[in-house]
Design a protein around this motif. Sequence first.
Motif, PDB file in Angstrom:
ATOM      1  N   PHE A 153      53.581  37.137  46.180  1.00 56.77           N
ATOM      2  CA  PHE A 153      52.771  37.135  45.070  1.00 56.77           C
ATOM      3  C   PHE A 153      52.287  35.832  44.737  1.00 56.77           C
ATOM      4  O   PHE A 153      51.110  35.423  44.373  1.00 56.77           O
ATOM      5  CB  PHE A 153      52.969  37.912  44.011  1.00 56.77           C
ATOM      6  N   SER A 157      48.477  33.903  44.829  1.00 55.97           N
ATOM      7  CA  SER A 157      47.920  33.572  43.831  1.00 55.97           C
ATOM      8  C   SER A 157      47.303  32.063  44.118  1.00 55.97           C
ATOM      9  O   SER A 157      46.258  31.774  43.859  1.00 55.97           O
ATOM     10  CB  SER A 157      48.728  33.599  42.637  1.00 55.97           C
ATOM     11  N   TYR A 218      49.673  41.556  37.708  1.00 54.18           N
ATOM     12  CA  TYR A 218      48.473  41.701  38.796  1.00 54.18           C
ATOM     13  C   TYR A 218      48.117  43.182  38.480  1.00 54.18           C
ATOM     14  O   TYR A 218      46.770  43.257  38.529  1.00 54.18           O
ATOM     15  CB  TYR A 218      49.147  41.834  40.062  1.00 54.18           C
ATOM     16  N   TYR A 224      43.137  40.655  39.941  1.00 53.91           N
ATOM     17  CA  TYR A 224      44.213  40.999  40.942  1.00 53.91           C
ATOM     18  C   TYR A 224      44.519  42.698  41.126  1.00 53.91           C
ATOM     19  O   TYR A 224      44.702  43.229  42.303  1.00 53.91           O
ATOM     20  CB  TYR A 224      45.498  40.608  40.569  1.00 53.91           C
ATOM     21  N   TYR A 227      42.597  43.642  44.309  1.00 51.71           N
ATOM     22  CA  TYR A 227      43.275  43.353  45.376  1.00 51.71           C
ATOM     23  C   TYR A 227      44.071  44.644  45.829  1.00 51.71           C
ATOM     24  O   TYR A 227      44.255  44.986  46.730  1.00 51.71           O
ATOM     25  CB  TYR A 227      43.800  42.057  45.525  1.00 51.71           C
TER      26      TYR A 227
END
Length: 455
Positions: A153, A157, A218, A224, A227
């Motif tokens: 993660f 990012s 997230y 996020y 995604y």
Amino acid sequence: MTNRFEIYRREYRETLRLALPVVAAQLGQIMVQLADNIMVGRYGGENPLPLAAVSFGISCSFLFFIAGLGITLGLTPLVGELYAQGRHRDTASCLKHAAVLYSLLGAAITALQFLFIPMMHRMGQPAEVVAAAVPYYRMLALSMLPVMLFGAFKQFSEGVGDTVIPMAVIVGGNLLNIFLNWVFIFGRLGCREMGVEGAGLATLVSRTVMPAVIITIYYARAKYRAYLASFSGVRYSLSRMSELLKIGFPIAAQMFLESSAFVITGIMTGWFDTVAIGANQIAITVGNCTFMVVCAVGAAATIRVSHCYGRRDADALSLAARASLHIGFAWNAAVMLLLAALNEVLPLIFTSNAEVASLTSVMLLYVAAYQIFDGVQCVAIGIMRGFQDVRIIPLISFLAYIVLNLPVGYLCGFVLGLGPQGLYVGYIFGLGASAVLLTMRIRRKVKKQKKAIIS
């Protein structure tokens, strides 16, 4: 001339905008090691054994840690290229595959670390140091799965140009680590006094909290969450995992080889005495703190170059590469002067043992001497990651660190009788060779990339 300076100033500003949060994040990672050393050193007082145990435990675990971390770094250039091209679904696919793949690798690395424990007793270290280091080392080994999951993660990012969220999570995690160090090492708030093992437990708990926090963020943020929502439409693909490993493994190999020079040198200091072990640990910890800043510039270079590469913008790619090298050079030149000026003051932060402090002050002069080389080679690697030219990097690292660094260090430290500080001469030769070879590769490769993009 004015227009050229203005162009560079804009690039410096953009690179630093990305780099500064990464600086905090990278320093946050090294803060675990720094806090362990300071608090364990204070716990031991005049006794160098606790600090030597932490030093040995970190040395044994670091190569596993750095190899895992290197694999996760392969995600950033892939995501950066896809993100710059607006390929949302493929970007989400990278994150899904990385989260699964890196978690599996984290579990495998933990298993390998436990299998390595018998070797710790055969590395020529004092028996009492090994006995104190093993419980600390076990805690670090257990933390590898959450480290790898967090890495997925974090690097995602950064690939989409957001370096702030990983920074915030890492800083928060390390503040928690420092607090838990106080609790577990010294036996506060009703906990038993655990000493060295307590430092390891604090690291394990804080590293476990970090992926939970970033995953929560997230889900909380629309950018996020989009995604994550795409995960249901993404099927697992061996080709996607292979792509992640194709970039990640050469990066991991380079980091492993470079770190091996430092770790093996640290082990060789143990062939002298516990004073040398403690002094080496302090000197390397200080060097790592300064290195994390230029490492952040290298990470920013990866992001900038990968975005330019994704857009196929040849001029911007070349400009981003040069500007990153300028910043890295300037930082390490300043650090070189600072370490040379404060070499007798900095050791006193870590230890009250006069012998350890005296030897550390000498070692810091050698750390100052290799700063420029270290900065240039680190940023150059970041640039090469950006346009995914990573296959040559392990070969350069092997030549620089295994063929040159370690033999020169051994020669100076033992054969020529310069002692523990003589081992550091090898760093100057190894890092210098790496900087020269990587810079040559960058110049040639950037020209080829510009021609390929233009054609």
